[in-house]
Design an enzyme around this catalytic site. Structure first.
Site, PDB file in Angstrom:
ATOM      1  N   TYR A  57     -22.106  43.719  66.161  1.00 49.82           N
ATOM      2  CA  TYR A  57     -22.663  43.719  67.530  1.00 49.82           C
ATOM      3  C   TYR A  57     -22.642  42.327  68.169  1.00 49.82           C
ATOM      4  O   TYR A  57     -23.617  41.904  68.796  1.00 49.82           O
ATOM      5  CB  TYR A  57     -24.096  44.276  67.528  1.00 49.82           C
ATOM      6  CG  TYR A  57     -24.252  45.588  66.787  1.00 49.82           C
ATOM      7  CD1 TYR A  57     -23.583  46.738  67.236  1.00 49.82           C
ATOM      8  CD2 TYR A  57     -25.046  45.670  65.641  1.00 49.82           C
ATOM      9  CE1 TYR A  57     -23.712  47.936  66.543  1.00 49.82           C
ATOM     10  CE2 TYR A  57     -25.171  46.864  64.951  1.00 49.82           C
ATOM     11  CZ  TYR A  57     -24.504  47.998  65.408  1.00 49.82           C
ATOM     12  OH  TYR A  57     -24.632  49.174  64.725  1.00 49.82           O
ATOM     13  N   LYS A 106     -34.583  31.802  41.304  1.00 47.56           N
ATOM     14  CA  LYS A 106     -35.634  31.814  42.324  1.00 47.56           C
ATOM     15  C   LYS A 106     -36.223  33.212  42.252  1.00 47.56           C
ATOM     16  O   LYS A 106     -36.247  33.965  43.239  1.00 47.56           O
ATOM     17  CB  LYS A 106     -35.010  31.493  43.694  1.00 47.56           C
ATOM     18  CG  LYS A 106     -36.002  31.373  44.829  1.00 47.56           C
ATOM     19  CD  LYS A 106     -36.915  30.166  44.717  1.00 47.56           C
ATOM     20  CE  LYS A 106     -37.960  30.194  45.820  1.00 47.56           C
ATOM     21  NZ  LYS A 106     -39.095  29.295  45.570  1.00 47.56           N
ATOM     22  N   ASP A 119     -36.357  25.297  43.512  1.00 48.30           N
ATOM     23  CA  ASP A 119     -37.055  24.256  44.282  1.00 48.30           C
ATOM     24  C   ASP A 119     -37.673  23.221  43.337  1.00 48.30           C
ATOM     25  O   ASP A 119     -37.623  22.008  43.592  1.00 48.30           O
ATOM     26  CB  ASP A 119     -38.100  24.853  45.246  1.00 48.30           C
ATOM     27  CG  ASP A 119     -38.866  26.025  44.652  1.00 48.30           C
ATOM     28  OD1 ASP A 119     -38.507  26.487  43.558  1.00 48.30           O
ATOM     29  OD2 ASP A 119     -39.840  26.477  45.288  1.00 48.30           O
ATOM     30  N   ASP A 170     -24.139  24.578  43.141  1.00 47.37           N
ATOM     31  CA  ASP A 170     -23.456  23.749  44.140  1.00 47.37           C
ATOM     32  C   ASP A 170     -24.422  22.702  44.696  1.00 47.37           C
ATOM     33  O   ASP A 170     -24.130  21.500  44.740  1.00 47.37           O
ATOM     34  CB  ASP A 170     -22.944  24.670  45.259  1.00 47.37           C
ATOM     35  CG  ASP A 170     -21.991  23.972  46.208  1.00 47.37           C
ATOM     36  OD1 ASP A 170     -21.702  22.784  46.003  1.00 47.37           O
ATOM     37  OD2 ASP A 170     -21.533  24.626  47.171  1.00 47.37           O
ATOM     38  N   ASP A 222     -24.898  18.168  43.802  1.00 47.29           N
ATOM     39  CA  ASP A 222     -24.853  17.035  44.739  1.00 47.29           C
ATOM     40  C   ASP A 222     -26.015  16.088  44.422  1.00 47.29           C
ATOM     41  O   ASP A 222     -25.873  14.867  44.466  1.00 47.29           O
ATOM     42  CB  ASP A 222     -24.937  17.504  46.199  1.00 47.29           C
ATOM     43  CG  ASP A 222     -23.543  17.649  46.840  1.00 47.29           C
ATOM     44  OD1 ASP A 222     -22.564  17.807  46.077  1.00 47.29           O
ATOM     45  OD2 ASP A 222     -23.438  17.598  48.082  1.00 47.29           O
TER      46      ASP A 222
HETATM   47  P1  ATP Z   1     -18.017  19.204  50.803  1.00 47.57           P
HETATM   48  O1  ATP Z   1     -18.936  20.104  51.551  1.00 47.57           O
HETATM   49  O2  ATP Z   1     -16.558  19.443  51.040  1.00 47.57           O
HETATM   50  O3  ATP Z   1     -18.364  19.083  49.326  1.00 47.57           O
HETATM   51  P2  ATP Z   1     -19.605  17.106  51.855  1.00 47.57           P
HETATM   52  O4  ATP Z   1     -19.873  17.501  53.250  1.00 47.57           O
HETATM   53  O5  ATP Z   1     -20.657  17.343  50.808  1.00 47.57           O
HETATM   54  O6  ATP Z   1     -18.238  17.753  51.383  1.00 47.57           O
HETATM   55  P3  ATP Z   1     -18.447  14.651  51.057  1.00 47.57           P
HETATM   56  O7  ATP Z   1     -17.057  14.648  51.559  1.00 47.57           O
HETATM   57  O8  ATP Z   1     -18.626  14.906  49.615  1.00 47.57           O
HETATM   58  O9  ATP Z   1     -19.301  15.603  51.939  1.00 47.57           O
HETATM   59  O10 ATP Z   1     -19.127  13.283  51.435  1.00 47.57           O
HETATM   60  C1  ATP Z   1     -20.538  13.051  51.390  1.00 47.57           C
HETATM   61  C2  ATP Z   1     -20.820  11.553  51.456  1.00 47.57           C
HETATM   62  O11 ATP Z   1     -20.407  10.961  50.227  1.00 47.57           O
HETATM   63  C3  ATP Z   1     -20.045  10.838  52.566  1.00 47.57           C
HETATM   64  O12 ATP Z   1     -20.848   9.834  53.137  1.00 47.57           O
HETATM   65  C4  ATP Z   1     -18.871  10.247  51.845  1.00 47.57           C
HETATM   66  O13 ATP Z   1     -18.373   9.089  52.432  1.00 47.57           O
HETATM   67  C5  ATP Z   1     -19.437   9.946  50.460  1.00 47.57           C
HETATM   68  N1  ATP Z   1     -18.369  10.080  49.460  1.00 47.57           N
HETATM   69  C6  ATP Z   1     -17.758  11.224  49.098  1.00 47.57           C
HETATM   70  N2  ATP Z   1     -16.807  10.980  48.207  1.00 47.57           N
HETATM   71  C7  ATP Z   1     -16.806   9.642  47.982  1.00 47.57           C
HETATM   72  C8  ATP Z   1     -16.036   8.777  47.140  1.00 47.57           C
HETATM   73  N3  ATP Z   1     -15.060   9.238  46.354  1.00 47.57           N
HETATM   74  N4  ATP Z   1     -16.325   7.467  47.182  1.00 47.57           N
HETATM   75  C9  ATP Z   1     -17.292   6.973  47.962  1.00 47.57           C
HETATM   76  N5  ATP Z   1     -18.051   7.741  48.773  1.00 47.57           N
HETATM   77  C10 ATP Z   1     -17.815   9.057  48.798  1.00 47.57           C
END
Ligand code: ATP
Length: 350
Positions: free
Chosen positions: A140, A183, A216, A240, A244
């Site tokens: 929709y 969760k 969390d 994922d 990070d």
């Molecule tokens: P994705 O969603 O594709 O995993 P993202 O949005 O999490 O990507 P990244 O590309 O991983 O973002 O970058 C996140 C931050 O980490 C940015 O500020 C980037 O410059 C830094 N960063 C990522 N890879 C490197 C690297 N190999 N060396 C230095 N800094 C990096």
């Protein structure tokens, strides 16, 4: 016989860091045969697709794939450019995503009172189902009834096999502990199902201890006490996000390598840094190539060359401990390629 490797540099910093990983691989003196794939968002701008329609068939004959990063929002929407990555994970049944987080000597840790090697965990992320299935739909559009549905899908087979992989991994490690992340207080179907299967599988591993943690709380504890984790097992989405955080606590995105494994070896496995294409620093020689180099080490280990993998890790360790050559993320002024050269130089001593 040579190992056949598909090099898939992709977008942004991908080509820069993959070039350095290859530099290190080439210095090992092993028989490696490459095919470079120029599939990325530049191709999308030209053809309307980030990869050829038969990309899986083209990669199938390889022993492994070394990927840089996919995505550049200037050229293609992110959900389009990521498609070959998700396609490989599912199409090649790379159901285990292994993401180690080890704090090396010489790397600044943002957490207080943590010494080198205090943080030594490995996150085992489910890689083919869960929240990242492409089930759902939009309905929709443009009306007041507009709706979107995204289905999380957990199977007994998919959940059990990732849990077993986590317990098997724990068995090979000193602490032999698994933390299962869910969760289940809020997601009472899928996550309660996951918890139940975890308890079932755990019975086969009496030598491995187990704890459960809500995602969390895990996000908080990855920052508060990252040294308390050994093996962590999580769904696709939770794994994922948590990895990070794990990357940041071991020094940054430039240090976290990963492997997407098909343990049956029916299909090629794929190795890639945890980071994305980092468009903010792409093309400037500022990217830290260590995550890609450590991913290449995981690849050599999987290909049956643990000696080569160990040598790469040792060279990275020597490079970091010495700390003379540093990209800007480590407060240095050196380039991606200078870091690659320095690690290659350390291979002789490794
Ligand atoms: P994705 O969603 O594709 O995993 P993202 O949005 O999490 O990507 P990244 O590309 O991983 O973002 O970058 C996140 C931050 O980490 C940015 O500020 C980037 O410059 C830094 N960063 C990522 N890879 C490197 C690297 N190999 N060396 C230095 N800094 C990096």
């Amino acid at each position: 016989m040579a190992y056949k490797i598909a090099l898939y540099p992709g977008d942004g910093v991908g080509p820069e860091v993959v070039a350095e990983a290859r530099k290190i691989l080439d210095a090992l003196g092993l028989p490696l045969e490459y095919r470079a794939l120029d599939w990325n968002t530049t191709l999308y701008a030209k053809t309307g697709a980030c990869a050829p329609a038969d990309y899986l068939e083209q990669m199938r004959p390889f022993d492994a794939i070394l990927l840089g990063a996919l995505g550049d929002a200037k050229n293609a929407p992110d959900h389009v450019s990521i498609e070959p990555l998700l396609g490989m994970r599912k199409g090649f049944d790379q159901y285990v995503n292994i993401r180690p987080a080890l704090l090396y000597e010489g790397v600044d840790c943002p957490i207080r009172n943590v010494k080198p090697y205090d943080i030594d965990m490995v996150v085992i992320r489910e890689n083919t189902e869960g929240e990242y299935t492409t089930m759902g739909g939009r309905h929709y559009a443009g009306t007041p009834h507009e709706a979107a549905m995204q289905v999380s899908y957990f199977t007994r087979m998919g959940t059990e096999r990732i849990l077993r992989y986590a317990f098997e991994t724990a068995r090979t490690r000193k602490r032999k502990h698994v933390t299962s992340i869910t969760k289940s207080n809020a997601l009472k179907y899928a996550m309660v199902f996951w918890d139940g299967l975890t308890e079932e599988v755990a019975k086969d591993y009496p030598d491995v201890s187990l704890s459960h943690m809500l995602v969390d709380a895990a996000a908080m504890n990855f920052v508060r006490t990252p040294q308390s984790f050994d093996v962590v097992v999580a769904s696709n989405l939770f794994g994922d996000i948590l990895t990070d955080i794990a990357a940041i606590v071991i020094g940054g995105m430039g240090f976290a390598g990963s492997a997407n494994i098909n343990p049956t070896r029916e299909f090629p496995s794929m190795f890639e840094p945890v980071h994305g294409s980092a468009p903010d620093i792409a093309g400037s020689g500022k990217a830290n190539p260590i995550a890609a180099v450590l991913s290449a080490a995981m690849m050599m280990e999987f290909l049956g060359e643990p000696g080569a993998a160990g040598k790469i890790r040792k060279a990275v360790q020597l490079h970091l401990a010495e700390g003379k050559v540093r990209t800007p993320d480590r407060g240095g002024k050196n380039t991606t390629s200078e870091v690659g050269d320095d690690i290659r130089g350390k291979l002789e001593k490794a």
